[in-house]
Design an enzyme around this catalytic site. Structure first.
Site, PDB file in Angstrom:
ATOM      1  N   HIS A  93       7.930   2.838   5.120  1.00  0.00           N
ATOM      2  CA  HIS A  93       8.061   2.390   3.733  1.00  0.00           C
ATOM      3  C   HIS A  93       6.673   1.974   3.245  1.00  0.00           C
ATOM      4  CE1 HIS A  93       9.074  -0.020   0.245  1.00  0.00           C
ATOM      5  NE2 HIS A  93      10.256   0.594   0.238  1.00  0.00           N
ATOM      6  N   GLU A 163       9.063   7.875  -2.726  1.00  0.00           N
ATOM      7  CA  GLU A 163       8.995   6.633  -3.493  1.00  0.00           C
ATOM      8  C   GLU A 163       7.586   6.455  -4.040  1.00  0.00           C
ATOM      9  OE1 GLU A 163      12.405   3.861  -2.096  1.00  0.00           O
ATOM     10  OE2 GLU A 163      10.603   3.376  -0.977  1.00  0.00           O
TER      11      GLU A 163
HETATM   12  P1  PGA Z   1      13.346  -0.548  -6.026  1.00  0.00           P
HETATM   13  O1  PGA Z   1      12.804  -0.351  -4.532  1.00  0.00           O
HETATM   14  O2  PGA Z   1      14.631   0.252  -6.152  1.00  0.00           O
HETATM   15  O3  PGA Z   1      13.561  -2.014  -6.162  1.00  0.00           O
HETATM   16  O4  PGA Z   1      12.286  -0.018  -6.950  1.00  0.00           O
HETATM   17  C1  PGA Z   1      12.899   0.872  -3.866  1.00  0.00           C
HETATM   18  C2  PGA Z   1      12.356   0.750  -2.467  1.00  0.00           C
HETATM   19  O5  PGA Z   1      11.290   0.160  -2.287  1.00  0.00           O
HETATM   20  O6  PGA Z   1      12.978   1.247  -1.504  1.00  0.00           O
END
Ligand code: PGA
Length: 249
Positions: A93, A163
């Site tokens: 992540h 992401e």
């Molecule tokens: P968010 O986070 O949906 O709060 O933007 C996504 C993540 O970091 O997995």
């Protein structure tokens, strides 16, 4: 592969919040979605969440060590997550890459550990805002796939979370066209790396997914899947996102 809606609680959650897991499990039982539902939690909650979920939703971890066991104080192995009842783990992540200096090589080692333990590895990739503005988003994510995805991965053992760092928790996000372009690119990179296995790997969009935008995001070609941070913390919001999954993949 069925769609996958995954939650990521990050460093949130004490025992009372297991009520949200119970509520989500009950709603999935009442209205079975056309998707696999997974919630990734702090390690302290996993065993109890597995009991609460009663098999209706899958429970995962948010990180693991690459090692099986040993003198690594404070670390948790993929085998330990599996032993606690988890079936998946997020690795790489962006918050781990940023705050814990996790390189692609470290992420790849953790993904291998997940596979060794029989956990689904959700490997995250994503570009910063300045990288996107410089026209480098595709190449950055392509390089992260090449460096973080072990060649031994199979489609059933792997999912990718795309992401964009600037979209996480910000309320800002790429356009549907940009998401579709990136998911198409990630697909090509996966096929280049894994051969035919790369065709079926699930690619999740993550970054400010909310009940209000979930339907649009999940209907983007090549998406149909999501990794949800903030909005997975409240059962009602997460249920609304689950309810936005298209009925056909
Ligand atoms: P968010 O986070 O949906 O709060 O933007 C996504 C993540 O970091 O997995």
């Amino acid at each position: 592969m069925r769609p996958l809606i995954a939650g990521n609680w990050k460093m949130h959650g004490l025992a009372p919040q297991l009520d949200d897991i119970e509520a989500i499990a009950a709603s999935v039982k009442a209205t079975p979605p056309f998707a696999d539902i997974l919630i990734c939690l702090p390690a302290t909650l996993i065993a109890r969440a597995v009991q609460t979920a009663a098999g209706r939703i899958a429970i995962g971890g948010e990180n693991c060590s690459a090692e099986v066991s040993g003198a690594f104080t404070g670390d948790i192995s993929a085998e330990m997550l599996k032993g606690a009842g988890a079936s998946a783990v997020i690795v790489g992540h962006s918050e781990r890459r940023q705050h814990h200096d996790e390189t692609d090589a470290i992420v790849a080692a953790k993904a291998k550990a997940a596979r060794r333990a029989g956990l689904l590895a959700i490997i995250c990739v994503g570009e910063t805002k300045s990288q996107r503005l410089a026209g480098k988003a595709l190449s950055i994510c392509g390089d992260q796939i090449a460096g973080s995805v072990p060649e031994s991965m199979t489609a059933s053992a792997l999912a990718i979370g795309y992401e964009p760092l600037w979209a996480i928790g910000s309320g800002h996000m790429p356009t549907s066209k940009e998401i579709a372009e990136m998911h198409g690119h990630i697909r090509q990179c996966l096929v280049a790396r894994l051969g035919t296995e790369g065709k079926d790997v699930r690619i999740l969009y993550g970054g400010s997914v909310q009940p209000s935008n979930a339907r649009d995001i999940l209907s983007v070609p090549e998406v149909g899947r999501a990794l949800v941070g903030g909005a997975s913390l409240k059962a009602r919001d997460f249920e609304a996102i689950i309810g936005a999954v298209p009925t056909k993949a």
